[in-house]
Write an enzyme that holds these catalytic residues in place. Structure first.
Site, PDB file in Angstrom:
ATOM      1  N   CYS A 115     -17.684  13.931  -7.061  1.00  9.66           N
ATOM      2  CA  CYS A 115     -18.105  15.275  -6.544  1.00  9.66           C
ATOM      3  C   CYS A 115     -19.520  15.298  -6.400  1.00  9.66           C
ATOM      4  O   CYS A 115     -20.237  16.306  -5.687  1.00  9.66           O
ATOM      5  CB  CYS A 115     -17.832  16.503  -7.766  1.00  9.66           C
ATOM      6  SG  CYS A 115     -15.962  16.691  -7.774  1.00  9.66           S
ATOM      7  N   HIS A 252     -23.064  22.121  -6.923  1.00  7.07           N
ATOM      8  CA  HIS A 252     -21.696  21.448  -6.493  1.00  7.07           C
ATOM      9  C   HIS A 252     -20.731  22.586  -6.926  1.00  7.07           C
ATOM     10  O   HIS A 252     -20.833  23.193  -7.961  1.00  7.07           O
ATOM     11  CB  HIS A 252     -21.337  20.022  -7.310  1.00  7.07           C
ATOM     12  CG  HIS A 252     -19.938  19.959  -7.381  1.00  7.07           C
ATOM     13  ND1 HIS A 252     -19.089  20.058  -6.136  1.00  7.07           N
ATOM     14  CD2 HIS A 252     -18.899  19.705  -8.208  1.00  7.07           C
ATOM     15  CE1 HIS A 252     -18.109  19.528  -6.473  1.00  7.07           C
ATOM     16  NE2 HIS A 252     -17.826  19.807  -7.946  1.00  7.07           N
ATOM     17  N   ASN A 282     -12.906  23.841  -4.963  1.00  3.44           N
ATOM     18  CA  ASN A 282     -13.738  22.510  -4.934  1.00  3.44           C
ATOM     19  C   ASN A 282     -13.496  21.588  -3.921  1.00  3.44           C
ATOM     20  O   ASN A 282     -12.268  20.839  -4.071  1.00  3.44           O
ATOM     21  CB  ASN A 282     -13.566  21.971  -6.477  1.00  3.44           C
ATOM     22  CG  ASN A 282     -14.498  20.740  -6.986  1.00  3.44           C
ATOM     23  OD1 ASN A 282     -14.986  20.075  -5.927  1.00  3.44           O
ATOM     24  ND2 ASN A 282     -14.308  20.384  -8.156  1.00  3.44           N
TER      25      ASN A 282
HETATM   26  N1  ACO Z   1      -2.809  29.249 -14.389  1.00  6.52           N
HETATM   27  C1  ACO Z   1      -2.528  29.973 -15.413  1.00  6.52           C
HETATM   28  N2  ACO Z   1      -2.700  29.375 -16.691  1.00  6.52           N
HETATM   29  C2  ACO Z   1      -3.460  28.209 -16.619  1.00  6.52           C
HETATM   30  C3  ACO Z   1      -3.846  27.306 -15.514  1.00  6.52           C
HETATM   31  C4  ACO Z   1      -3.576  28.095 -14.405  1.00  6.52           C
HETATM   32  N3  ACO Z   1      -3.910  27.493 -13.109  1.00  6.52           N
HETATM   33  N4  ACO Z   1      -4.209  26.372 -15.907  1.00  6.52           N
HETATM   34  C5  ACO Z   1      -4.353  26.300 -17.021  1.00  6.52           C
HETATM   35  N5  ACO Z   1      -3.908  27.404 -17.830  1.00  6.52           N
HETATM   36  C6  ACO Z   1      -3.617  27.667 -19.282  1.00  6.52           C
HETATM   37  C7  ACO Z   1      -3.748  26.565 -19.987  1.00  6.52           C
HETATM   38  O1  ACO Z   1      -2.569  25.859 -20.035  1.00  6.52           O
HETATM   39  C8  ACO Z   1      -3.958  27.250 -21.053  1.00  6.52           C
HETATM   40  O2  ACO Z   1      -2.939  27.797 -21.908  1.00  6.52           O
HETATM   41  P1  ACO Z   1      -2.674  27.837 -23.474  1.00  6.52           P
HETATM   42  O3  ACO Z   1      -3.949  28.838 -24.028  1.00  6.52           O
HETATM   43  O4  ACO Z   1      -1.303  28.298 -23.417  1.00  6.52           O
HETATM   44  O5  ACO Z   1      -3.001  26.488 -23.820  1.00  6.52           O
HETATM   45  C9  ACO Z   1      -5.048  28.448 -20.937  1.00  6.52           C
HETATM   46  O6  ACO Z   1      -4.634  28.537 -19.508  1.00  6.52           O
HETATM   47  C10 ACO Z   1      -6.599  28.105 -21.033  1.00  6.52           C
HETATM   48  O7  ACO Z   1      -6.925  26.878 -20.610  1.00  6.52           O
HETATM   49  P2  ACO Z   1      -8.218  26.260 -20.457  1.00  6.52           P
HETATM   50  O8  ACO Z   1      -8.102  24.891 -20.112  1.00  6.52           O
HETATM   51  O9  ACO Z   1      -8.756  26.327 -21.851  1.00  6.52           O
HETATM   52  O10 ACO Z   1      -8.962  27.290 -19.481  1.00  6.52           O
HETATM   53  P3  ACO Z   1     -10.469  27.424 -19.114  1.00  6.52           P
HETATM   54  O11 ACO Z   1     -11.108  28.560 -19.316  1.00  6.52           O
HETATM   55  O12 ACO Z   1     -11.375  26.072 -19.782  1.00  6.52           O
HETATM   56  O13 ACO Z   1     -10.419  26.988 -17.446  1.00  6.52           O
HETATM   57  C11 ACO Z   1     -10.681  25.134 -16.021  1.00  6.52           C
HETATM   58  C12 ACO Z   1      -9.739  25.944 -17.051  1.00  6.52           C
HETATM   59  C13 ACO Z   1     -10.798  26.210 -14.766  1.00  6.52           C
HETATM   60  C14 ACO Z   1     -10.038  24.058 -15.681  1.00  6.52           C
HETATM   61  C15 ACO Z   1     -11.920  25.085 -16.520  1.00  6.52           C
HETATM   62  O14 ACO Z   1     -12.121  24.311 -17.898  1.00  6.52           O
HETATM   63  C16 ACO Z   1     -12.859  24.241 -15.623  1.00  6.52           C
HETATM   64  O15 ACO Z   1     -13.308  24.849 -14.331  1.00  6.52           O
HETATM   65  N6  ACO Z   1     -13.307  23.076 -15.990  1.00  6.52           N
HETATM   66  C17 ACO Z   1     -14.163  22.446 -15.067  1.00  6.52           C
HETATM   67  C18 ACO Z   1     -13.254  21.246 -14.348  1.00  6.52           C
HETATM   68  C19 ACO Z   1     -13.610  21.084 -12.798  1.00  6.52           C
HETATM   69  O16 ACO Z   1     -14.272  21.945 -11.969  1.00  6.52           O
HETATM   70  N7  ACO Z   1     -13.853  20.079 -12.268  1.00  6.52           N
HETATM   71  C20 ACO Z   1     -13.814  19.609 -11.141  1.00  6.52           C
HETATM   72  C21 ACO Z   1     -14.269  18.143 -11.178  1.00  6.52           C
HETATM   73  S1  ACO Z   1     -15.573  17.955 -11.886  1.00  6.52           S
HETATM   74  C22 ACO Z   1     -16.915  18.899 -11.359  1.00  6.52           C
HETATM   75  O17 ACO Z   1     -16.726  19.256 -10.192  1.00  6.52           O
HETATM   76  C23 ACO Z   1     -17.877  19.334 -12.036  1.00  6.52           C
END
Ligand code: ACO
Length: 325
Positions: A115, A252, A282
């Site tokens: 990214c 990004h 993304n």
């Molecule tokens: N739909 C419904 N529920 C979901 C989904 C989905 N698509 N994905 C995860 N969940 C659930 C999880 O299983 C979890 O359930 P649980 O509480 O029963 O275990 C709950 O939602 C919360 O999950 P978290 O991972 O804690 O959710 P969070 O608020 O952290 O959001 C996310 C997740 C969106 C991935 C976030 O952490 C994020 O954006 N992280 C950055 C990752 C990223 O953008 N990476 C891209 C590459 S690197 C970069 O570009 C910077």
């Protein structure tokens, strides 16, 4: 003092025609439009058609950038293409772009920083120009991340999209002050200790397969905000500027919450942050140039304005670039 400055001559973008809204993903995965919008800000993404390759996206974006720059492909002496989803393991997708644009001189190569790829590519191009080794450089970010997603994994499949953005950088002259047009600074970083937080579980040497993206989202989120804020601070400090001097922040586009948290941390008003995450999701190396093109096209980014790019990706890699447009 007269100095060489890498100046933006034109930008271009390409998005595949197929729009996939969150609701469509919710038909196949245990997710919902509401969850995706609330946690990420994403509403839809573009997905490349069968047989539509990263090079196809890159070429379309490059043709638009060349038109905007008023340059023929033959004027290009270097192509730097950032991608984590090349057409083939080798040769570099940049060489396919070179051939299909009809360019038969100079050099073309790919950069792999996931990214952060576009910021890495821009830094590379800027240094080639400053060293006098290139005059007109095509800097591209192009991805077909849909090909490396595990479409059964709701924690990653909903986050990414396909697309490409390109920029023509050209050698110009400046006075060596921040009143010049062009790139003032680039800062690149990596920390390979974080491999396991964001990686693809395949590759030619390891598995002889392409593999799928794997991610510890919450941990990546935490590092992304801290690293991008550091890269912004360093860009400002290096150039003797403060956040209020910057006209546009172009981060990004990973997650609206990351954009918001980073802006808060560095003291930037949200109205000066370009966000396309709702429409594009993304797109990895394509995300920064796609956001740039959107803001140039709608008249927000104007000539002579200060624009700060920042990115963070797998590796981890991260960085920033400060440009007077
Ligand atoms: N739909 C419904 N529920 C979901 C989904 C989905 N698509 N994905 C995860 N969940 C659930 C999880 O299983 C979890 O359930 P649980 O509480 O029963 O275990 C709950 O939602 C919360 O999950 P978290 O991972 O804690 O959710 P969070 O608020 O952290 O959001 C996310 C997740 C969106 C991935 C976030 O952490 C994020 O954006 N992280 C950055 C990752 C990223 O953008 N990476 C891209 C590459 S690197 C970069 O570009 C910077």
């Amino acid at each position: 003092m007269s100095v060489v400055r890498s100046q933006v001559a034109g930008v271009g973008a390409y998005l595949p025609s197929r729009v996939v809204p969150n609701a469509e993903l919710a038909q196949k995965l245990d997710t919902s439009d509401e969850w995706i919008r609330e946690r990420t800000g994403i509403r839809e993404r573009r997905i490349a058609a069968d047989g539509e390759l990263t090079s196809d996206l890159a070429i379309a974006a490059s043709q638009e950038a060349l038109r905007a720059a008023g340059l023929l492909p033959s004027a290009i002496d270097l192509i730097v293409l950032a991608t984590a989803t090349p057409d083939e393991t080798f040769p570099a997708t940049a060489t396919t772009v070179q051939a299909r644009l009809g360019i038969t001189r100079g050099a073309a190569f790919d950069i792999q920083a996931v990214c952060s790829g576009f910021v890495y590519a821009l830094a590379t191009a800027d240094n080639f120009i400053k060293a006098g080794q290139a005059k007109n450089v095509l800097v591209i970010g192009a991805e077909t991340f849909s090909r490396i997603l595990d479409w059964n994994d709701r924690t990653t499949a909903v986050l990414f999209g396909d697309g490409a953005g390109a920029l023509v950088l050209t050698a110009g002259k400046g006075e060596g002050t921040t009143k010049d047009r062009g790139v003032f600074s680039t800062h690149l970083f990596s920390d390979g200790r974080h491999h396991d937080l964001l990686y693809v579980d395949g590759g030619p040497s390891k598995t002889m397969t392409t593999g799928h993206l794997r991610m510890e989202g919450r941990e990546v989120f935490r590092h992304a905000v801290a690293n991008m804020a550091d890269a912004i601070d360093l860009a400002l400090k290096t150039n003797g500027l403060s956040a209020s001097d910057i006209d546009w922040f172009v981060p990004h586009q990973a997650n609206q919450r990351i954009l918001d948290a980073t802006a808060r941390k560095v003291g930037v008003h949200p109205s000066r942050v370009i966000s396309t995450v709702a429409q594009h999701a993304n797109t990895s190396a394509a995300s920064v140039p796609l956001a740039l093109v959107a803001a140039v096209a709608d008249g927000r980014i104007k000539r002579e304005q200060l624009v700060l790019l920042e990115a963070m990706g797998g590796g981890f890699t991260w960085g920033s670039a400060l440009i007077r447009w």
